[in-house]
Design a protein around this motif. Structure first.
Motif, PDB file in Angstrom:
ATOM      1  N   GLY A 224      -0.677   7.095   7.967  1.00  0.00           N
ATOM      2  CA  GLY A 224      -1.678   6.264   8.642  1.00  0.00           C
ATOM      3  C   GLY A 224      -1.350   4.793   8.568  1.00  0.00           C
ATOM      4  N   VAL A 225      -0.977   4.325   7.379  1.00  0.00           N
ATOM      5  CA  VAL A 225      -0.615   2.914   7.228  1.00  0.00           C
ATOM      6  C   VAL A 225       0.625   2.598   8.051  1.00  0.00           C
ATOM      7  CG1 VAL A 225       0.212   1.162   5.602  1.00  0.00           C
ATOM      8  CG2 VAL A 225      -1.676   2.684   4.957  1.00  0.00           C
ATOM      9  N   GLY A 226       1.611   3.525   8.022  1.00  0.00           N
ATOM     10  CA  GLY A 226       2.817   3.310   8.828  1.00  0.00           C
ATOM     11  C   GLY A 226       2.499   3.244  10.312  1.00  0.00           C
TER      12      GLY A 226
ATOM     13  N   THR B 288       0.830  -1.208   0.000  1.00  0.00           N
ATOM     14  CA  THR B 288       0.000   0.000   0.000  1.00  0.00           C
ATOM     15  C   THR B 288       0.862   1.254   0.000  1.00  0.00           C
ATOM     16  OG1 THR B 288      -1.760  -1.164   1.187  1.00  0.00           O
ATOM     17  CG2 THR B 288      -1.803   1.250   1.221  1.00  0.00           C
ATOM     18  N   VAL B 289       1.906   1.263   0.841  1.00  0.00           N
ATOM     19  CA  VAL B 289       2.821   2.409   0.901  1.00  0.00           C
ATOM     20  C   VAL B 289       3.499   2.615  -0.456  1.00  0.00           C
ATOM     21  CG1 VAL B 289       4.959   3.273   1.919  1.00  0.00           C
ATOM     22  CG2 VAL B 289       3.209   2.232   3.377  1.00  0.00           C
TER      23      VAL B 289
ATOM     24  N   ALA C 190       0.732  -2.624  14.992  1.00  0.00           N
ATOM     25  CA  ALA C 190       0.639  -4.077  14.825  1.00  0.00           C
ATOM     26  C   ALA C 190       1.940  -4.763  15.234  1.00  0.00           C
ATOM     27  CB  ALA C 190       0.297  -4.411  13.373  1.00  0.00           C
ATOM     28  N   VAL C 191       3.080  -4.150  14.833  1.00  0.00           N
ATOM     29  CA  VAL C 191       4.375  -4.743  15.193  1.00  0.00           C
ATOM     30  C   VAL C 191       4.582  -4.721  16.696  1.00  0.00           C
ATOM     31  CG1 VAL C 191       6.874  -4.431  15.009  1.00  0.00           C
ATOM     32  CG2 VAL C 191       5.438  -4.256  12.965  1.00  0.00           C
ATOM     33  N   ARG C 192       4.259  -3.616  17.322  1.00  0.00           N
ATOM     34  CA  ARG C 192       4.403  -3.525  18.775  1.00  0.00           C
ATOM     35  C   ARG C 192       3.508  -4.541  19.468  1.00  0.00           C
ATOM     36  NH1 ARG C 192       4.670   2.986  20.168  1.00  0.00           N
ATOM     37  NH2 ARG C 192       6.816   3.310  19.426  1.00  0.00           N
ATOM     38  N   GLY C 193       2.273  -4.707  18.966  1.00  0.00           N
ATOM     39  CA  GLY C 193       1.375  -5.694  19.554  1.00  0.00           C
ATOM     40  C   GLY C 193       1.929  -7.102  19.415  1.00  0.00           C
ATOM     41  N   ALA C 194       2.490  -7.385  18.224  1.00  0.00           N
ATOM     42  CA  ALA C 194       3.069  -8.715  18.009  1.00  0.00           C
ATOM     43  C   ALA C 194       4.253  -8.953  18.934  1.00  0.00           C
ATOM     44  CB  ALA C 194       3.491  -8.857  16.549  1.00  0.00           C
ATOM     45  N   MET C 195       5.079  -7.914  19.098  1.00  0.00           N
ATOM     46  CA  MET C 195       6.241  -8.059  19.986  1.00  0.00           C
ATOM     47  C   MET C 195       5.799  -8.247  21.435  1.00  0.00           C
ATOM     48  SD  MET C 195       8.874  -5.247  18.345  1.00  0.00           S
ATOM     49  CE  MET C 195      10.122  -5.626  19.571  1.00  0.00           C
ATOM     50  N   ALA C 196       4.729  -7.511  21.820  1.00  0.00           N
ATOM     51  CA  ALA C 196       4.222  -7.654  23.180  1.00  0.00           C
ATOM     52  C   ALA C 196       3.692  -9.077  23.401  1.00  0.00           C
ATOM     53  CB  ALA C 196       3.124  -6.625  23.436  1.00  0.00           C
ATOM     54  N   GLU C 197       3.012  -9.617  22.401  1.00  0.00           N
ATOM     55  CA  GLU C 197       2.500 -10.983  22.517  1.00  0.00           C
ATOM     56  C   GLU C 197       3.648 -11.987  22.602  1.00  0.00           C
ATOM     57  OE1 GLU C 197      -0.086 -11.618  19.248  1.00  0.00           O
ATOM     58  OE2 GLU C 197      -1.702 -10.341  20.043  1.00  0.00           O
TER      59      GLU C 197
ATOM     60  N   VAL D  95      -3.272  15.596  -3.982  1.00  0.00           N
ATOM     61  CA  VAL D  95      -2.880  14.191  -4.172  1.00  0.00           C
ATOM     62  C   VAL D  95      -1.694  13.846  -3.281  1.00  0.00           C
ATOM     63  CG1 VAL D  95      -1.867  12.558  -5.816  1.00  0.00           C
ATOM     64  CG2 VAL D  95      -3.809  13.966  -6.498  1.00  0.00           C
ATOM     65  N   ILE D  96      -0.690  14.728  -3.283  1.00  0.00           N
ATOM     66  CA  ILE D  96       0.502  14.480  -2.468  1.00  0.00           C
ATOM     67  C   ILE D  96       0.139  14.499  -0.978  1.00  0.00           C
ATOM     68  CG2 ILE D  96       2.738  15.423  -1.781  1.00  0.00           C
ATOM     69  CD1 ILE D  96       3.111  16.354  -4.641  1.00  0.00           C
ATOM     70  N   LEU D  97      -0.703  15.454  -0.578  1.00  0.00           N
ATOM     71  CA  LEU D  97      -1.115  15.532   0.823  1.00  0.00           C
ATOM     72  C   LEU D  97      -1.879  14.281   1.235  1.00  0.00           C
ATOM     73  CD1 LEU D  97      -1.408  17.106   3.473  1.00  0.00           C
ATOM     74  CD2 LEU D  97      -3.464  18.186   2.513  1.00  0.00           C
ATOM     75  N   LEU D  98      -2.823  13.854   0.399  1.00  0.00           N
ATOM     76  CA  LEU D  98      -3.611  12.668   0.727  1.00  0.00           C
ATOM     77  C   LEU D  98      -2.727  11.425   0.772  1.00  0.00           C
ATOM     78  CD1 LEU D  98      -6.358  11.358   1.217  1.00  0.00           C
ATOM     79  CD2 LEU D  98      -6.656  11.190  -1.267  1.00  0.00           C
ATOM     80  N   ALA D  99      -1.833  11.309  -0.205  1.00  0.00           N
ATOM     81  CA  ALA D  99      -0.935  10.158  -0.213  1.00  0.00           C
ATOM     82  C   ALA D  99      -0.044  10.156   1.021  1.00  0.00           C
ATOM     83  CB  ALA D  99      -0.078  10.166  -1.480  1.00  0.00           C
ATOM     84  N   GLY D 100       0.456  11.330   1.399  1.00  0.00           N
ATOM     85  CA  GLY D 100       1.301  11.425   2.592  1.00  0.00           C
ATOM     86  C   GLY D 100       0.555  11.032   3.844  1.00  0.00           C
ATOM     87  N   LEU D 101      -0.687  11.510   3.981  1.00  0.00           N
ATOM     88  CA  LEU D 101      -1.479  11.170   5.162  1.00  0.00           C
ATOM     89  C   LEU D 101      -1.778   9.668   5.218  1.00  0.00           C
ATOM     90  CD1 LEU D 101      -4.004  14.160   5.239  1.00  0.00           C
ATOM     91  CD2 LEU D 101      -2.054  13.769   6.765  1.00  0.00           C
ATOM     92  N   LEU D 102      -2.089   9.105   4.045  1.00  0.00           N
ATOM     93  CA  LEU D 102      -2.367   7.666   4.019  1.00  0.00           C
ATOM     94  C   LEU D 102      -1.118   6.854   4.353  1.00  0.00           C
ATOM     95  CD1 LEU D 102      -4.683   7.419   0.875  1.00  0.00           C
ATOM     96  CD2 LEU D 102      -5.334   7.145   3.277  1.00  0.00           C
ATOM     97  N   ILE D 103       0.039   7.303   3.839  1.00  0.00           N
ATOM     98  CA  ILE D 103       1.283   6.600   4.158  1.00  0.00           C
ATOM     99  C   ILE D 103       1.564   6.669   5.655  1.00  0.00           C
ATOM    100  CG2 ILE D 103       3.798   6.716   3.896  1.00  0.00           C
ATOM    101  CD1 ILE D 103       3.312   7.550   0.991  1.00  0.00           C
TER     102      ILE D 103
END
Length: 237
Positions: free
Chosen positions: A202-204, A22-23, A210-217, A192-200
């Motif tokens: 957000g996904v990041g 997605t990124v 998710a990574v922190r949750g996995a590490m905590a588990e 377009v650049i602003l929306l793409a940046g915000l989505l990136i």
């Protein structure tokens, strides 16, 4: 291995791959939009430069014809040859300017038919100027003045000025519209650049969570495993 993502359990490999994909897609979108805007601006600038060149050529044309008419009138009034100096080369320069206008005419535009009309008017004007000058040189000043007084030359200049004013208005409108289109395209690119940046971002952010949750588990599972081993070691044999 699974991770908790958006409240659901998903395969870790699939989740991370989808997030990175997605990124990457958003980055490609932003770069593509920037590339499109650059090409659009280059093309628009080229069109605006041609518009400025056409306007400049028309102004040069009108100036040369006006200079020739002024020279003719000065000569008819005074009879002095030096008044004809501005006439020397005026027709050639007017011809060159008109050829430039024809070369810059956009396909399917009104410039082609206008150039034909302008060329006919130019020939008529310079023929009228030369006729009156020749008559005056032959001592037939009254006949030369009668030609001027017929208003045929004035009508030709009026027609040329009408075309010139129409061209000026059209080029001004084209310039204003071009600048408006360029501003609109630039604004779209910014969004377009602003929306793409915000989505990136957000996904990041979600990926980090998710990574922190996995590490905590993993830490919880590790601690539980260690505790289980210790408990087994403390049991009597």
């Amino acid at each position: 291995m699974t991770v908790k993502f958006l409240g659901q359990r998903l395969p870790a490999t699939l989740t991370y791959g989808a997030a990175l994909g997605t990124v990457l897609l958003l980055l490609i979108l932003a770069v593509g939009a920037a590339f499109w805007q650059t090409n659009y601006s280059i093309q628009l600038n080229h069109e605006l430069r041609e518009s400025a060149d056409r306007r400049s050529a028309y102004r040069i044309f009108m100036q040369r014809v006006t200079d020739a008419e002024t020279a003719q009138r000065g000569y008819l009034i005074t009879g002095r040859e030096e008044y004809l100096d501005p006439l020397n080369g005026a027709r050639e320069e007017a011809e060159a300017a008109l050829e430039r206008i024809e070369a810059l005419a956009p396909p399917g535009s009104d410039y082609g038919s206008e150039a034909v009309q302008v060329r006919e008017l130019m020939h008529a004007k310079f023929e009228e100027l030369q006729l009156t000058i020749d008559l005056s040189r032959d001592g037939r000043t009254n006949e030369a003045r009668q030609v001027v007084g017929s208003d045929a030359g004035r009508q030709v200049m009026g027609d040329l000025r009408a075309i010139f004013e129409r061209v000026e208005a059209r080029e001004n409108a084209f310039l204003a519209d071009g600048l408006r289109r360029d501003d609109a395209a630039a604004a779209r690119l910014q969004w377009v650049i602003l929306l793409a940046g915000l989505l990136i971002i957000g996904v990041g952010g979600l990926l980090i969570i998710a990574v922190r949750g996995a590490m905590a588990e993993m830490r919880t599972a590790r601690d539980a495993a260690i505790e289980g081993v210790l408990l087994l070691g403390d049991m009597p044999s």
